[in-house]
Design a protein around this motif. Structure first.
Motif, mmCIF file in Angstrom:
data_model
loop_
_atom_site.group_PDB
_atom_site.id
_atom_site.type_symbol
_atom_site.label_atom_id
_atom_site.label_comp_id
_atom_site.label_asym_id
_atom_site.label_seq_id
_atom_site.Cartn_x
_atom_site.Cartn_y
_atom_site.Cartn_z
ATOM 1 N N GLU A 107 -6.445 4.152 -1.355
ATOM 2 C CA GLU A 107 -7.651 3.322 -1.350
ATOM 3 C C GLU A 107 -8.803 3.995 -2.089
ATOM 4 O O GLU A 107 -9.675 3.315 -2.636
ATOM 5 N N HIS A 108 -8.801 5.313 -2.137
ATOM 6 C CA HIS A 108 -9.881 6.045 -2.804
ATOM 7 C C HIS A 108 -9.531 6.467 -4.233
ATOM 8 O O HIS A 108 -10.390 6.497 -5.109
ATOM 9 N N MET A 109 -8.251 6.793 -4.479
ATOM 10 C CA MET A 109 -7.861 7.352 -5.772
ATOM 11 C C MET A 109 -6.978 6.427 -6.609
ATOM 12 O O MET A 109 -6.717 6.702 -7.776
ATOM 13 N N ASP A 110 -6.485 5.331 -6.018
ATOM 14 C CA ASP A 110 -5.676 4.348 -6.740
ATOM 15 C C ASP A 110 -4.358 4.897 -7.277
ATOM 16 O O ASP A 110 -3.845 4.431 -8.288
ATOM 17 N N VAL A 111 -3.828 5.905 -6.610
ATOM 18 C CA VAL A 111 -2.490 6.412 -6.942
ATOM 19 C C VAL A 111 -1.803 6.723 -5.610
ATOM 20 O O VAL A 111 -2.454 7.190 -4.664
ATOM 21 N N LYS A 126 1.850 -3.455 -6.292
ATOM 22 C CA LYS A 126 0.517 -3.388 -5.686
ATOM 23 C C LYS A 126 -0.057 -1.978 -5.686
ATOM 24 O O LYS A 126 -1.235 -1.780 -5.391
ATOM 25 N N HIS A 127 0.768 -0.991 -6.017
ATOM 26 C CA HIS A 127 0.292 0.392 -6.090
ATOM 27 C C HIS A 127 0.014 0.825 -7.537
ATOM 28 O O HIS A 127 -0.308 1.988 -7.773
ATOM 29 N N ILE A 128 0.157 -0.100 -8.463
ATOM 30 C CA ILE A 128 -0.091 0.230 -9.878
ATOM 31 C C ILE A 128 -1.431 -0.369 -10.299
ATOM 32 O O ILE A 128 -1.562 -1.589 -10.403
ATOM 33 N N MET A 129 -2.414 0.480 -10.515
ATOM 34 C CA MET A 129 -3.725 0.037 -10.982
ATOM 35 C C MET A 129 -3.738 0.080 -12.515
ATOM 36 O O MET A 129 -3.496 1.134 -13.114
ATOM 37 N N LYS A 130 -4.016 -1.049 -13.122
ATOM 38 C CA LYS A 130 -3.895 -1.152 -14.578
ATOM 39 C C LYS A 130 -4.773 -0.147 -15.322
ATOM 40 O O LYS A 130 -4.414 0.317 -16.398
#
Length: 234
Positions: free
Chosen positions: A136-140, A160-164
């Motif tokens: 939630e804080h680091m997007d990884v 859902k765990h892959i932030m573009k």
């Protein structure tokens, strides 16, 4: 990442370039320098990608998947988390729903450090919610969630765990009415072969032209000259 965190990061970046209380013209000049350095860093990442393949350290399928989608810097962070996952063992509390990640050497951890964390599996494995709150804080994905994924035999990072913004397609973000042209929306396209081929080459030109001010000027001049030449022949 929350809006407050993004604001703090932006302020930190600006403070490194822009002196406090400077005039507007100086602000613009320093901001342009910041943007130029940022573009240079992106160009360096692109060069690293072309020159050498990322090194796999644990030889897992999920690590190979990460190497194909993440930028080099983010892949290194992912690899660090995956390495840290090796220090945990998983206990299944409720099959397909709740798991506990327990540190194998709790006596060597700091007294304030938690050695048991709960991970919840959501939407049949589309998302893993960990008590540590790292994602939630680091997007990884955190090391605890990665350990659960390994325990369950998951070979690819859930969507859902892959932030573009941390992937190689981060620049490929278009306005809503043009999003069908993005690389990650390829399955929704219904174009002819000629259209798809020309579009792919055009988008690559745009990406190269956006790499720096000099590249933009050259590409803009090239477009203008070619358009004039085409007009004379029509």
């Amino acid at each position: 990442m929350t809006s407050t965190q993004r604001s703090e990061i932006a302020n930190m970046m600006l403070k490194a370039y822009v002196p406090p209380g400077c005039a507007m013209n100086m602000f613009v000049r320093h901001y342009m320098r910041l943007q130029h350095d940022h573009e240079a860093d992106e160009g360096y990442e692109e060069k690293r990608k072309k020159m050498a393949k990322p090194v796999l350290h644990v030889n897992l399928a999920i690590e190979e998947h990460a190497s194909k989608i993440y930028t080099r810097a983010m892949f290194e962070q992912f690899g660090h988390n995956l390495y840290q996952a090796g220090a945990y063992k998983i206990e299944e509390v409720e099959k397909g729903k709740v798991y506990l990640a327990k540190h194998t050497k709790p006596h060597k951890r700091e007294k304030w450090s938690r050695v048991i964390l709960e991970i919840k599996m959501v939407d049949e494995g589309e998302y893993f919610e960990c008590e540590c709150g790292w994602f939630e804080h680091m997007d990884v994905p955190c090391c605890h969630a990665l350990k659960v994924m390994d325990y369950l035999g998951i070979e690819e990072i859930p969507g859902k765990h892959i932030m573009k913004r941390w992937t190689w397609d981060a620049r490929d973000i278009l306005p809503k009415h043009l999003q069908i042209y993005q690389n990650d929306h390829a399955s929704s396209r219904f174009f002819t072969y000629r259209h798809s081929t020309i579009l792919k080459k055009a988008l690559e030109l745009v990406r190269l032209g956006d790499a720096s001010a000099e590249a933009y000027e050259r590409l803009d001049a090239l477009f203008n000259n070619d358009l004039i030449a085409m007009a004379h022949h029509m």
